[in-house]
Scaffold this motif. Structure first.
Motif, PDB file in Angstrom:
ATOM      1  N   UNK A  43       0.814  -1.216   0.000  1.00 43.75           N
ATOM      2  CA  UNK A  43       0.000   0.000   0.000  1.00 43.75           C
ATOM      3  C   UNK A  43       0.846   1.264   0.000  1.00 43.75           C
ATOM      4  N   UNK A  44       2.051   1.215   0.594  1.00 42.44           N
ATOM      5  CA  UNK A  44       2.860   2.428   0.693  1.00 42.44           C
ATOM      6  C   UNK A  44       3.634   2.766  -0.576  1.00 42.44           C
ATOM      7  N   UNK A  45       3.608   1.892  -1.584  1.00 42.75           N
ATOM      8  CA  UNK A  45       4.332   2.155  -2.830  1.00 42.75           C
ATOM      9  C   UNK A  45       3.578   3.180  -3.669  1.00 42.75           C
ATOM     10  N   UNK A  46       4.284   4.235  -4.081  1.00 43.01           N
ATOM     11  CA  UNK A  46       3.665   5.312  -4.855  1.00 43.01           C
ATOM     12  C   UNK A  46       3.980   5.240  -6.338  1.00 43.01           C
ATOM     13  N   UNK A  47       5.093   4.595  -6.719  1.00 39.68           N
ATOM     14  CA  UNK A  47       5.483   4.526  -8.128  1.00 39.68           C
ATOM     15  C   UNK A  47       6.481   3.396  -8.302  1.00 39.68           C
ATOM     16  N   UNK A  48       6.472   2.794  -9.494  1.00 36.05           N
ATOM     17  CA  UNK A  48       7.397   1.701  -9.810  1.00 36.05           C
ATOM     18  C   UNK A  48       8.215   2.066 -11.045  1.00 36.05           C
ATOM     19  N   UNK A  49       9.520   1.801 -10.961  1.00 36.95           N
ATOM     20  CA  UNK A  49      10.402   1.869 -12.129  1.00 36.95           C
ATOM     21  C   UNK A  49      10.732   0.428 -12.485  1.00 36.95           C
ATOM     22  N   UNK A  50      10.382   0.013 -13.694  1.00 38.53           N
ATOM     23  CA  UNK A  50      10.374  -1.415 -14.046  1.00 38.53           C
ATOM     24  C   UNK A  50      11.216  -1.704 -15.283  1.00 38.53           C
ATOM     25  N   UNK A  51      12.222  -2.555 -15.113  1.00 40.21           N
ATOM     26  CA  UNK A  51      12.978  -3.072 -16.253  1.00 40.21           C
ATOM     27  C   UNK A  51      12.168  -4.189 -16.905  1.00 40.21           C
ATOM     28  N   UNK A  52      12.342  -4.389 -18.215  1.00 43.16           N
ATOM     29  CA  UNK A  52      11.598  -5.454 -18.892  1.00 43.16           C
ATOM     30  C   UNK A  52      12.321  -6.789 -18.844  1.00 43.16           C
ATOM     31  N   UNK A  53      13.643  -6.770 -18.899  1.00 44.09           N
ATOM     32  CA  UNK A  53      14.409  -8.017 -18.967  1.00 44.09           C
ATOM     33  C   UNK A  53      14.868  -8.384 -17.562  1.00 44.09           C
ATOM     34  N   UNK A  54      14.059  -9.236 -16.917  1.00 40.94           N
ATOM     35  CA  UNK A  54      14.300  -9.610 -15.519  1.00 40.94           C
ATOM     36  C   UNK A  54      14.403 -11.127 -15.395  1.00 40.94           C
ATOM     37  N   UNK A  55      15.145 -11.614 -14.407  1.00 40.82           N
ATOM     38  CA  UNK A  55      15.112 -13.057 -14.127  1.00 40.82           C
ATOM     39  C   UNK A  55      13.772 -13.441 -13.504  1.00 40.82           C
ATOM     40  N   UNK A  56      13.347 -14.664 -13.732  1.00 35.57           N
ATOM     41  CA  UNK A  56      12.044 -15.108 -13.208  1.00 35.57           C
ATOM     42  C   UNK A  56      10.939 -14.502 -14.030  1.00 35.57           C
ATOM     43  N   UNK A  57      10.022 -13.803 -13.384  1.00 41.37           N
ATOM     44  CA  UNK A  57       8.964 -13.109 -14.104  1.00 41.37           C
ATOM     45  C   UNK A  57       9.556 -12.013 -14.975  1.00 41.37           C
ATOM     46  N   UNK A  58       9.113 -11.919 -16.220  1.00 40.20           N
ATOM     47  CA  UNK A  58       9.566 -10.826 -17.075  1.00 40.20           C
ATOM     48  C   UNK A  58       8.915  -9.528 -16.634  1.00 40.20           C
ATOM     49  N   UNK A  59       9.473  -8.405 -17.094  1.00 40.96           N
ATOM     50  CA  UNK A  59       8.885  -7.111 -16.761  1.00 40.96           C
ATOM     51  C   UNK A  59       7.450  -6.990 -17.233  1.00 40.96           C
ATOM     52  N   UNK A  78      11.704   1.125 -17.766  1.00 41.72           N
ATOM     53  CA  UNK A  78      13.070   1.564 -18.067  1.00 41.72           C
ATOM     54  C   UNK A  78      13.783   0.381 -18.711  1.00 41.72           C
ATOM     55  N   UNK A  79      14.143   0.497 -19.989  1.00 40.44           N
ATOM     56  CA  UNK A  79      14.631  -0.670 -20.707  1.00 40.44           C
ATOM     57  C   UNK A  79      15.580  -0.285 -21.833  1.00 40.44           C
ATOM     58  N   UNK A  80      16.392  -1.259 -22.251  1.00 38.99           N
ATOM     59  CA  UNK A  80      17.271  -1.057 -23.408  1.00 38.99           C
ATOM     60  C   UNK A  80      16.525  -1.260 -24.722  1.00 38.99           C
ATOM     61  N   UNK A  81      15.329  -1.830 -24.674  1.00 40.54           N
ATOM     62  CA  UNK A  81      14.563  -2.063 -25.895  1.00 40.54           C
ATOM     63  C   UNK A  81      14.015  -0.734 -26.412  1.00 40.54           C
ATOM     64  N   UNK A  82      14.410  -0.366 -27.620  1.00 40.10           N
ATOM     65  CA  UNK A  82      13.982   0.927 -28.142  1.00 40.10           C
ATOM     66  C   UNK A  82      13.152   0.822 -29.423  1.00 40.10           C
ATOM     67  N   UNK A  83      12.753  -0.384 -29.800  1.00 40.75           N
ATOM     68  CA  UNK A  83      11.935  -0.551 -31.005  1.00 40.75           C
ATOM     69  C   UNK A  83      10.537   0.018 -30.766  1.00 40.75           C
ATOM     70  N   UNK A  84       9.964   0.607 -31.803  1.00 40.08           N
ATOM     71  CA  UNK A  84       8.645   1.218 -31.683  1.00 40.08           C
ATOM     72  C   UNK A  84       7.608   0.181 -31.251  1.00 40.08           C
ATOM     73  N   UNK A  85       7.705  -1.040 -31.814  1.00 43.24           N
ATOM     74  CA  UNK A  85       6.708  -2.055 -31.481  1.00 43.24           C
ATOM     75  C   UNK A  85       6.773  -2.452 -30.000  1.00 43.24           C
ATOM     76  N   UNK A  86       7.994  -2.455 -29.405  1.00 41.19           N
ATOM     77  CA  UNK A  86       8.117  -2.741 -27.977  1.00 41.19           C
ATOM     78  C   UNK A  86       7.447  -1.641 -27.151  1.00 41.19           C
ATOM     79  N   UNK A  87       7.712  -0.400 -27.540  1.00 38.65           N
ATOM     80  CA  UNK A  87       7.141   0.739 -26.820  1.00 38.65           C
ATOM     81  C   UNK A  87       5.617   0.704 -26.868  1.00 38.65           C
TER      82      UNK A  87
END
Length: 223
Positions: A43-59, A78-87
């Protein structure tokens, strides 16, 4: 304000954490999807910064689960993927913003402030507890992303519970706030309408506290 960083590159996570702490934010860091999701839905979390390429569950899987539990939590991918289709795919999946690596911390900070401002502007007309969300402007109700249809009286009763999450409300309090003075003190109308809400939201959402009244509980977690 509390930010959760879900990022498996320790150098990047530490860089963002240092910068945010210097700006006065509370920060928690997770290096994998499962741990990140567990922090994000607090409940106390106000915002998340999320990478897409993660171990276990993907972003993207983490984003899907966050949206099921906390549909209004700001998430910046926040990711290294810069393709329009990913965005496009990630924004359509529910991300609020998309920042590509390498990035400027000043730009990331500006985007964080923008997302938090937008959330604060919405929150005046919205109430939510975990995955249960009520919009006072549109009178829409969603539970874990699923829209629920309520009558005007059911809506008013649910609004009262959402304004006092975890608090035990007596039948007299509920009758006074939802039905006003136009009610019979001996009526079982509160019990009847609590039953209506339970059928639509799930029996576990509103708890009966014997001899005291009713209490809103968090909905059961999704997958």
């Amino acid at each position: 304000m509390n930010v959760v960083i879900i990022e498996d590159e320790a150098r990047i996570a530490a860089f963002i954490e240092r910068g945010l702490r210097a700006e006065g934010f509370g920060v928690q860091v997770a290096a994998d999807g499962e741990a990140g999701f567990a922090l994000a839905v607090l409940a106390e979390t106000d915002l998340v910064i999320l990478d897409l390429m993660l171990p276990g569950l993907s972003g993207e899987q983490v984003l899907q689960r966050i949206r099921a539990r906390r549909p209004d939590l700001p998430v910046i991918v926040l990711t290294a993927r810069d393709a329009v289709e990913d965005r496009v795919r990630v924004l359509n999946a529910g991300a609020d913003d998309y920042v590509t690596k390498p990035f400027s911390f000043a730009e990331l900070l500006a985007r964080i402030h923008a997302r938090l401002r937008a959330r604060d502007q919405r929150s005046a007309a919205e109430l939510s507890v975990d995955g249960l969300h009520l919009d006072l402007r549109t009178r829409n109700v969603r539970l874990a992303g699923r829209e629920i249809t309520l009558t005007s009286r059911e809506f008013a009763l649910l609004e009262t519970f959402l304004r006092h999450p975890g608090q035990v409300l007596s039948q007299v309090q509920l009758m006074d706030r939802v039905w006003g003075y136009d009610y019979d003190p001996g009526s079982n109308v509160v019990e009847v309408y609590v039953g209506y809400l339970r059928r639509k939201l799930g029996r576990e959402v509103i708890e009966t506290v014997r001899g005291a009244g009713y209490r809103l509980r968090a909905p059961a977690p999704g997958p």
